[in-house]
Design an enzyme around this catalytic site. Sequence first.
Site, PDB file in Angstrom:
ATOM      1  N   LYS A   1      -0.132  62.241  35.220  1.00 30.36           N
ATOM      2  CA  LYS A   1      -0.400  61.682  33.898  1.00 30.36           C
ATOM      3  C   LYS A   1       0.566  60.560  33.569  1.00 30.36           C
ATOM      4  CE  LYS A   1      -2.616  65.486  31.393  1.00 30.36           C
ATOM      5  NZ  LYS A   1      -2.496  66.384  30.241  1.00 30.36           N
TER       6      LYS A   1
ATOM      7  N   LYS B   1     -16.504  63.738  31.478  1.00 24.76           N
ATOM      8  CA  LYS B   1     -16.432  62.873  30.300  1.00 24.76           C
ATOM      9  C   LYS B   1     -15.807  61.527  30.631  1.00 24.76           C
ATOM     10  CE  LYS B   1     -12.733  65.818  28.581  1.00 24.76           C
ATOM     11  NZ  LYS B   1     -12.596  66.925  27.667  1.00 24.76           N
TER      12      LYS B   1
ATOM     13  N   LYS C   1     -19.035  65.290  40.068  1.00 25.33           N
ATOM     14  CA  LYS C   1     -19.201  66.231  38.950  1.00 25.33           C
ATOM     15  C   LYS C   1     -19.503  65.474  37.662  1.00 25.33           C
ATOM     16  CE  LYS C   1     -16.176  69.461  37.822  1.00 25.33           C
ATOM     17  NZ  LYS C   1     -15.119  70.486  37.769  1.00 25.33           N
TER      18      LYS C   1
HETATM   19  P1  AMP Z   1     -12.706  69.345  31.270  1.00 23.65           P
HETATM   20  O1  AMP Z   1     -13.797  68.685  30.518  1.00 23.65           O
HETATM   21  O2  AMP Z   1     -12.462  68.726  32.593  1.00 23.65           O
HETATM   22  O3  AMP Z   1     -11.459  69.574  30.446  1.00 23.65           O
HETATM   23  O4  AMP Z   1     -13.221  70.800  31.644  1.00 23.65           O
HETATM   24  C1  AMP Z   1     -13.344  71.878  30.736  1.00 23.65           C
HETATM   25  C2  AMP Z   1     -14.025  73.032  31.444  1.00 23.65           C
HETATM   26  O5  AMP Z   1     -15.361  72.682  31.823  1.00 23.65           O
HETATM   27  C3  AMP Z   1     -13.339  73.468  32.728  1.00 23.65           C
HETATM   28  O6  AMP Z   1     -13.336  74.881  32.779  1.00 23.65           O
HETATM   29  C4  AMP Z   1     -14.197  72.912  33.835  1.00 23.65           C
HETATM   30  O7  AMP Z   1     -14.185  73.720  34.983  1.00 23.65           O
HETATM   31  C5  AMP Z   1     -15.585  72.888  33.231  1.00 23.65           C
HETATM   32  N1  AMP Z   1     -16.346  71.740  33.759  1.00 23.65           N
HETATM   33  C6  AMP Z   1     -16.075  70.428  33.522  1.00 23.65           C
HETATM   34  N2  AMP Z   1     -17.002  69.634  34.144  1.00 23.65           N
HETATM   35  C7  AMP Z   1     -17.868  70.468  34.783  1.00 23.65           C
HETATM   36  C8  AMP Z   1     -19.049  70.260  35.595  1.00 23.65           C
HETATM   37  N3  AMP Z   1     -19.524  69.034  35.851  1.00 23.65           N
HETATM   38  N4  AMP Z   1     -19.679  71.341  36.081  1.00 23.65           N
HETATM   39  C9  AMP Z   1     -19.220  72.596  35.825  1.00 23.65           C
HETATM   40  N5  AMP Z   1     -18.127  72.860  35.078  1.00 23.65           N
HETATM   41  C10 AMP Z   1     -17.439  71.816  34.547  1.00 23.65           C
END
Ligand code: AMP
Length: 344
Positions: free
Chosen positions: A127, A213, A210
């Site tokens: 970061k 955001k 994947k």
């Molecule tokens: P993040 O948005 O990266 O902070 O992720 C928050 C939660 O959502 C985490 O537990 C990730 O494992 C899950 N997550 C984020 N993107 C995906 C995706 N494309 N498919 C499945 N799980 C996801």
Amino acid sequence: MKTYSPETPFDDYSPPVARVLSCIQPTGAVHLGNYLGALQQWVNGQHQNDVFHGIVDLHAFTVTESPGVLGQNTLELAAMLFAVGLDPNVATVFVQSHVVEHTTLSWMMECTVSFGELSRMTQFKDKSQKREAEFVSAGLFTYPALQAADILLYDADEVPVGDDQKQHIEITRDIAMRFNHRFGETFVLPKAVTPALGARVMDLQEPTNKMSKSTTNESGCIYLLDDPASIMKKFKRAVTDSDNEVSYDRDAKPGIANLLDILSAATGQKPQELASSYSQYGALKVDAGEAVCAMMSPIQQRYTELMNDRAELQRLLRVGAEKARVVASATVDRAKNAVGFLPE
Ligand code: AMP
Ligand code: TRP
């Protein structure tokens, strides 16, 4: 809850439930990957364990420099957590900054972790490198001490996290062990557990990545608050392949497999079985889009209701904070007594 005793018939014995803590930062809109990959598991898990869900706004503050954004993001995320089905009477959903014990214990954690240990955290290195030309706060460096406080405050047995957070759970255990060794048994040692496996949702435009955001192309990402017309448009534009045969093969046909996985998650049918009922990509795209719209519709409705009744939303968060505070304040008292701070 029944506990085991020799008089209890074995069939009536249910093992004690685990205390589980998951936290999420209020940064950015929630997408279909977050929902199918994580939030749905949270909702199911609330009936199996004693779950605490923190919206960790103090963590988000490590990189916040403009006014007014944090509170709004926190409110929107809270509405979304209740809208997807977390039940405030079952799960403890709270905002980190509402429970002042987080900051108190965080300081005690900072004094129990070493500069060297914090310097080895790969997330800090990543970061701070990414913010090369920007302000790097000391909070970004001491972030794991606050995270350790989050976890230890609630006597969490289990913390479901992905690989990127394992190091932070390890350092939490090290801090807890050091504190217990110096000042006497105070903290429960938590363990990192692999979250229940949800669907892995891929980007509709780049189906080998994947859904995320931080995507460069918005049309590859379905946000939970997208309206039906844009959801359908994104599905119709989804990248597939040119051989025009519907079969479930993640390696050879990632775009089609992703559509089948999403349709499967929305309908409960197996992706392989779904594949055999389609001969054209177009029909699969439309059905996947419609299934997602149908799945999102009640969530969006509840979200809107909650956002239109801010007083009720704030009340639900106060209920959560009160429940959290009962546990958190007992832990802070225990820790202060163990150290031997002069009582008031
Ligand atoms: P993040 O948005 O990266 O902070 O992720 C928050 C939660 O959502 C985490 O537990 C990730 O494992 C899950 N997550 C984020 N993107 C995906 C995706 N494309 N498919 C499945 N799980 C996801
Ligand atoms: N650091 C976590 C992340 O970036 C968020 C977090 C803060 C957390 N406190 C926590 C996760 C406590 C689990 C337990 O995703």
